[in-house]
Design a protein around this motif. Structure first.
Motif, PDB file in Angstrom:
ATOM      1  N   ALA A 427       0.802  -1.216   0.000  1.00  0.00           N
ATOM      2  CA  ALA A 427       0.000   0.000   0.000  1.00  0.00           C
ATOM      3  C   ALA A 427       0.838   1.271   0.000  1.00  0.00           C
ATOM      4  CB  ALA A 427      -0.932  -0.002   1.209  1.00  0.00           C
ATOM      5  N   LEU A 428       1.983   1.264   0.719  1.00  0.00           N
ATOM      6  CA  LEU A 428       2.684   2.524   0.962  1.00  0.00           C
ATOM      7  C   LEU A 428       4.055   2.615   0.311  1.00  0.00           C
ATOM      8  CD1 LEU A 428       1.796   2.856   4.754  1.00  0.00           C
ATOM      9  CD2 LEU A 428       0.674   3.974   2.824  1.00  0.00           C
ATOM     10  N   GLY A 429       4.682   1.502  -0.023  1.00  0.00           N
ATOM     11  CA  GLY A 429       6.020   1.570  -0.581  1.00  0.00           C
ATOM     12  C   GLY A 429       7.054   1.744   0.519  1.00  0.00           C
ATOM     13  N   PRO A 430       8.354   1.590   0.196  1.00  0.00           N
ATOM     14  CA  PRO A 430       9.395   1.654   1.221  1.00  0.00           C
ATOM     15  C   PRO A 430       9.673   3.076   1.678  1.00  0.00           C
ATOM     16  CG  PRO A 430      10.393   1.391  -0.936  1.00  0.00           C
ATOM     17  CD  PRO A 430       8.906   1.303  -1.145  1.00  0.00           C
ATOM     18  N   VAL A 431      10.193   3.196   2.896  1.00  0.00           N
ATOM     19  CA  VAL A 431      10.692   4.469   3.409  1.00  0.00           C
ATOM     20  C   VAL A 431      12.192   4.484   3.155  1.00  0.00           C
ATOM     21  CG1 VAL A 431      10.979   5.943   5.423  1.00  0.00           C
ATOM     22  CG2 VAL A 431       8.900   4.569   5.163  1.00  0.00           C
ATOM     23  N   SER A 432      12.628   5.373   2.309  1.00  0.00           N
ATOM     24  CA  SER A 432      14.030   5.410   1.930  1.00  0.00           C
ATOM     25  C   SER A 432      14.915   5.744   3.139  1.00  0.00           C
ATOM     26  CB  SER A 432      14.236   6.456   0.828  1.00  0.00           C
ATOM     27  OG  SER A 432      15.592   6.534   0.463  1.00  0.00           O
ATOM     28  N   GLY A 433      16.011   5.021   3.285  1.00  0.00           N
ATOM     29  CA  GLY A 433      17.011   5.325   4.295  1.00  0.00           C
ATOM     30  C   GLY A 433      16.713   4.847   5.697  1.00  0.00           C
ATOM     31  N   ARG A 434      15.691   4.012   5.880  1.00  0.00           N
ATOM     32  CA  ARG A 434      15.346   3.581   7.235  1.00  0.00           C
ATOM     33  C   ARG A 434      16.459   2.758   7.881  1.00  0.00           C
ATOM     34  NH1 ARG A 434      13.173   5.628  10.828  1.00  0.00           N
ATOM     35  NH2 ARG A 434      12.208   3.853  11.853  1.00  0.00           N
ATOM     36  N   ALA A 435      17.117   1.892   7.119  1.00  0.00           N
ATOM     37  CA  ALA A 435      18.184   1.070   7.688  1.00  0.00           C
ATOM     38  C   ALA A 435      19.316   1.958   8.192  1.00  0.00           C
ATOM     39  CB  ALA A 435      18.697   0.076   6.657  1.00  0.00           C
ATOM     40  N   ALA A 436      19.678   2.961   7.403  1.00  0.00           N
ATOM     41  CA  ALA A 436      20.756   3.863   7.801  1.00  0.00           C
ATOM     42  C   ALA A 436      20.373   4.671   9.044  1.00  0.00           C
ATOM     43  CB  ALA A 436      21.098   4.803   6.653  1.00  0.00           C
ATOM     44  N   THR A 437      19.111   5.116   9.094  1.00  0.00           N
ATOM     45  CA  THR A 437      18.653   5.918  10.234  1.00  0.00           C
ATOM     46  C   THR A 437      18.713   5.120  11.530  1.00  0.00           C
ATOM     47  OG1 THR A 437      17.195   7.237   8.830  1.00  0.00           O
ATOM     48  CG2 THR A 437      16.690   7.187  11.182  1.00  0.00           C
ATOM     49  N   VAL A 438      18.205   3.900  11.504  1.00  0.00           N
ATOM     50  CA  VAL A 438      18.177   3.089  12.725  1.00  0.00           C
ATOM     51  C   VAL A 438      19.579   2.618  13.098  1.00  0.00           C
ATOM     52  CG1 VAL A 438      17.244   1.001  13.780  1.00  0.00           C
ATOM     53  CG2 VAL A 438      15.775   2.422  12.347  1.00  0.00           C
ATOM     54  N   ALA A 439      20.407   2.302  12.121  1.00  0.00           N
ATOM     55  CA  ALA A 439      21.793   1.919  12.407  1.00  0.00           C
ATOM     56  C   ALA A 439      22.524   3.089  13.061  1.00  0.00           C
ATOM     57  CB  ALA A 439      22.507   1.485  11.138  1.00  0.00           C
ATOM     58  N   GLY A 440      22.231   4.306  12.581  1.00  0.00           N
ATOM     59  CA  GLY A 440      22.839   5.486  13.182  1.00  0.00           C
ATOM     60  C   GLY A 440      22.398   5.682  14.620  1.00  0.00           C
ATOM     61  N   ALA A 441      21.130   5.422  14.891  1.00  0.00           N
ATOM     62  CA  ALA A 441      20.621   5.534  16.261  1.00  0.00           C
ATOM     63  C   ALA A 441      21.323   4.543  17.179  1.00  0.00           C
ATOM     64  CB  ALA A 441      19.115   5.303  16.271  1.00  0.00           C
ATOM     65  N   LEU A 442      21.572   3.334  16.685  1.00  0.00           N
ATOM     66  CA  LEU A 442      22.289   2.339  17.489  1.00  0.00           C
ATOM     67  C   LEU A 442      23.726   2.789  17.741  1.00  0.00           C
ATOM     68  CD1 LEU A 442      20.995  -1.037  15.983  1.00  0.00           C
ATOM     69  CD2 LEU A 442      20.769  -0.296  18.366  1.00  0.00           C
ATOM     70  N   ASN A 443      24.360   3.341  16.722  1.00  0.00           N
ATOM     71  CA  ASN A 443      25.727   3.840  16.894  1.00  0.00           C
ATOM     72  C   ASN A 443      25.773   4.906  17.973  1.00  0.00           C
ATOM     73  OD1 ASN A 443      28.097   3.162  14.701  1.00  0.00           O
ATOM     74  ND2 ASN A 443      26.066   2.663  13.910  1.00  0.00           N
ATOM     75  N   LYS A 445      23.945   5.160  20.484  1.00  0.00           N
ATOM     76  CA  LYS A 445      23.719   4.550  21.800  1.00  0.00           C
ATOM     77  C   LYS A 445      24.884   3.662  22.242  1.00  0.00           C
ATOM     78  CE  LYS A 445      18.645   4.538  21.447  1.00  0.00           C
ATOM     79  NZ  LYS A 445      18.332   5.251  22.706  1.00  0.00           N
ATOM     80  N   GLY A 446      25.965   3.639  21.441  1.00  0.00           N
ATOM     81  CA  GLY A 446      27.146   2.869  21.831  1.00  0.00           C
ATOM     82  C   GLY A 446      27.323   1.558  21.083  1.00  0.00           C
ATOM     83  N   PHE A 447      26.384   1.211  20.187  1.00  0.00           N
ATOM     84  CA  PHE A 447      26.509  -0.026  19.397  1.00  0.00           C
ATOM     85  C   PHE A 447      27.301   0.321  18.134  1.00  0.00           C
ATOM     86  CE2 PHE A 447      22.873  -0.665  22.092  1.00  0.00           C
ATOM     87  CZ  PHE A 447      22.923  -2.009  22.440  1.00  0.00           C
ATOM     88  N   THR A 448      28.603   0.473  18.308  1.00  0.00           N
ATOM     89  CA  THR A 448      29.446   0.985  17.222  1.00  0.00           C
ATOM     90  C   THR A 448      29.651  -0.008  16.086  1.00  0.00           C
ATOM     91  OG1 THR A 448      31.390   0.288  18.506  1.00  0.00           O
ATOM     92  CG2 THR A 448      30.649   2.587  18.740  1.00  0.00           C
ATOM     93  N   GLN A 449      29.272  -1.274  16.297  1.00  0.00           N
ATOM     94  CA  GLN A 449      29.401  -2.277  15.238  1.00  0.00           C
ATOM     95  C   GLN A 449      28.123  -2.418  14.413  1.00  0.00           C
ATOM     96  OE1 GLN A 449      32.436  -3.723  14.760  1.00  0.00           O
ATOM     97  NE2 GLN A 449      33.045  -2.355  16.444  1.00  0.00           N
ATOM     98  N   ALA A 450      27.119  -1.585  14.682  1.00  0.00           N
ATOM     99  CA  ALA A 450      25.869  -1.654  13.916  1.00  0.00           C
ATOM    100  C   ALA A 450      26.079  -1.060  12.531  1.00  0.00           C
ATOM    101  CB  ALA A 450      24.757  -0.902  14.646  1.00  0.00           C
TER     102      ALA A 450
END
Length: 548
Positions: A427-443, A445-450
């Motif tokens: 119905a909506l199609g993908p949200v561009s850049g979501r993987a990068a956004t969430v990986a950045g949030a993990l970084n 928070k200290g998850f530097t290997q994300a």
């Protein structure tokens, strides 16, 4: 020796014989004959008793053998297949506090013309060699406590993502595609339809059942007819504008349909005006059928039960886990225990497909709300209790549970995490850049290997953290905790080689997972066209071109 002594002695001897032979006081000669008959009669009585006992034993064995043979005959009627034939990511349902789990069964109506009988009933003799279409698809959900049930339809012309599937009979592999949902049956059988539903809904489906045209007719006849109702005279036939039609023709009011007319009712679409309205007519039919079966006491009336068993085993093809008469009977009994007013039938909310005005797509948030209620085992009627979430670590890892509380995670900076974008939806199609956004949030928070996954976005309804082995369970739990992802979304999976976070279409924005609102019982979307099992007197409106 005197004469009297002889007589006395003779009398005593006679008395002795009479006592032994049971002929006291009889003359010697008569006593002898009577004694002879008595000795011959006693063995005959014993022979009669022995013969009677043997006959009873043989009769018992014959009856038991006949019962066994009939049971095996019914089992032999049942056709079976593998539960899934596609690439599915849904995990089994978690048990509630009492250790009970819900059960989900996918009912599929096939338009197959693979037999003379189906061609005669469905027409289209030129389509005999075509792949079957799943024109009716309905998920039956039995609550964990077996006190409520839901039945949800997806209209056949709904466009969805279909996973890669392998036909269990031919071995042919079909690649993943995006198409209307009724083609799934021809791309790997019922197991492919099941996998498509699981990926769309996030609901684990335990079993499937399919039924064809001839099966519908047999079942309708076995039940003895089902009452349906129309508000106007109806005739579903070819018109100048639209070719085809089921042939259903009846006058305004209530009618009992069975046999071919029941099939016509279930297949009618044009006269109701749309595919979702056909789903409504099918719900009315099933609603009436369940009430009819309950009134007939079908599970306690032996002749009725045998008729239904014969019809059902000849009509249904089922997934192999329920491929015996006993298992089908047990399923029927479980459904029978649910009161009519705790059974709700609904249709997945849909919107018009922007790519094709004749097709539909899931209606975003409304459709997801319905699937969330099924995943959380929240009743569709208002009499149920609020959802009860399982505690973290209450299940087993192999069954798709959260990791056990005792698992110790590594330091955040040492945990490798791959983040994938799963926000693409029909119905909506993908949200561009979501993987990068969430990986950045993990970084942050200290998850530097994300790191983000650079492959194209996939389609996954619900966000999940997956891990391949038990030694990584604690690490996966730590990743989920950092982002606010619920414990029930952390699962062991053989499909990943390391900790993998798939950002689903339920998390399309932000860097913290949206807090889940506990669904309320009966809180269905308004556009779900729901029908309660206790509602009677419902009638279908007829689209004007098909009135007469």
């Amino acid at each position: 020796m005197t004469q009297s002594d002889v007589r006395g002695e003779g009398t005593r001897r006679g008395a002795g014989r009479s006592a032994r032979d049971g002929t006291a006081g009889a003359p010697r000669g008569g006593g002898h004959r009577g004694g002879g008959r008595a000795r011959r009669r006693a063995p005959r009585r014993h022979r009669v008793l022995r013969w009677s006992a043997s006959t009873v034993a043989v009769l018992i064995l014959v009856v038991a053998g006949a019962g066994y043979l009939y049971y095996e005959h019914l089992n032999g009627n049942i056709e079976k297949g593998a539960r899934t034939a596609g690439d599915s990511k849904a995990a089994p349902s978690e048990p509630n506090a009492a250790g009970q789990t819900p059960m989900n069964i996918l009912l599929i109506g096939s338009d197959s013309r693979a037999s003379d009988e189906n061609v005669k009933l469905g027409g289209g003799k030129n389509e005999r060699g075509n792949a079957p279409l799943a024109d009716v698809q309905m998920l039956i959900h039995l609550s964990a406590d077996r006190k409520s049930a839901a039945m949800v339809s997806i209209p056949r012309d709904t466009r969805v993502d279909i996973p890669a599937c392998k036909d269990p009979d031919s071995g042919k592999t079909y690649p993943a595609t995006n198409d209307i949902i009724n083609v799934t049956l021809g791309r790997g059988g019922a197991g492919c339809t099941l996998a498509t539903w699981e990926n769309l809904t996030g609901v684990y489906i335990d079993h499937w059942m399919t039924i064809d045209f001839a099966g519908v007719v047999r079942m309708a006849d076995a039940v003895g007819g089902v009452e349906v109702c129309v508000n106007q005279n109806v005739w579903d036939r070819s018109t100048a504008a639209v070719h085809g039609g089921s042939g259903l023709k009846m006058t305004k009011g209530t009618h009992k349909v069975q046999g071919e007319q029941a099939l016509q009712w279930l297949r009618t679409r044009h006269a109701w005006g749309s595919d979702p309205m056909r789903a409504r007519a099918q719900h009315m039919y099933l609603n009436s059928m369940l009430r009819t079966l309950q009134q007939q006491n079908a599970f306690t009336d032996a002749p009725r039960l045998m008729d239904l068993a014969e019809a059902a085993t000849k009509s249904l093809t089922v997934s192999e886990e329920i491929g015996t008469v006993k298992k089908l009977y047990d399923l029927g009994k479980q459904l029978k225990t649910v009161p009519a007013d705790r059974i709700t039938m609904a249709t997945m909310p849909t919107d018009q497909d922007p790519q094709n005005a004749n097709h539909l797509v899931p209606a975003g948030a409304d459709a997801e709300k319905m699937w969330a209620m099924l995943r959380d085992d929240v009743s569709f009627d208002k009499k149920g209790s609020p959802a009860k979430k399982p505690a973290a670590g209450t299940g087993t890892a192999e069954a798709g549970s959260a990791p056990a509380p005792g698992d110790s995670p590594a330091a955040d900076g040492d945990i490798d995490v791959l983040v994938r974008n799963g926000t693409r939806s029909t119905a909506l199609g993908p949200v561009s850049g979501r993987a990068a956004t969430v990986a950045g949030a993990l970084n942050a928070k200290g998850f530097t290997q994300a790191a983000k996954d650079t492959s194209p976005a996939v389609s996954q309804e619900t966000t999940a953290v997956r891990y391949p082995s038990d030694d990584l369970a604690g690490d996966a739990r730590r990743v989920a905790d950092a982002l606010g992802i619920p414990a029930s979304s952390v699962r062991k999976s053989a499909d990943v080689s390391g900790i993998t976070l798939v950002v689903g279409s339920d998390w399309r924005s932000g860097t913290s997972f949206p807090k889940e609102r506990t669904p309320a019982a009966g809180d269905l979307p308004e556009n779900s066209d729901s029908l309660n099992g206790s509602e009677t007197g419902k009638c279908m409106d007829v689209y004007k071109p098909y009135q007469w």
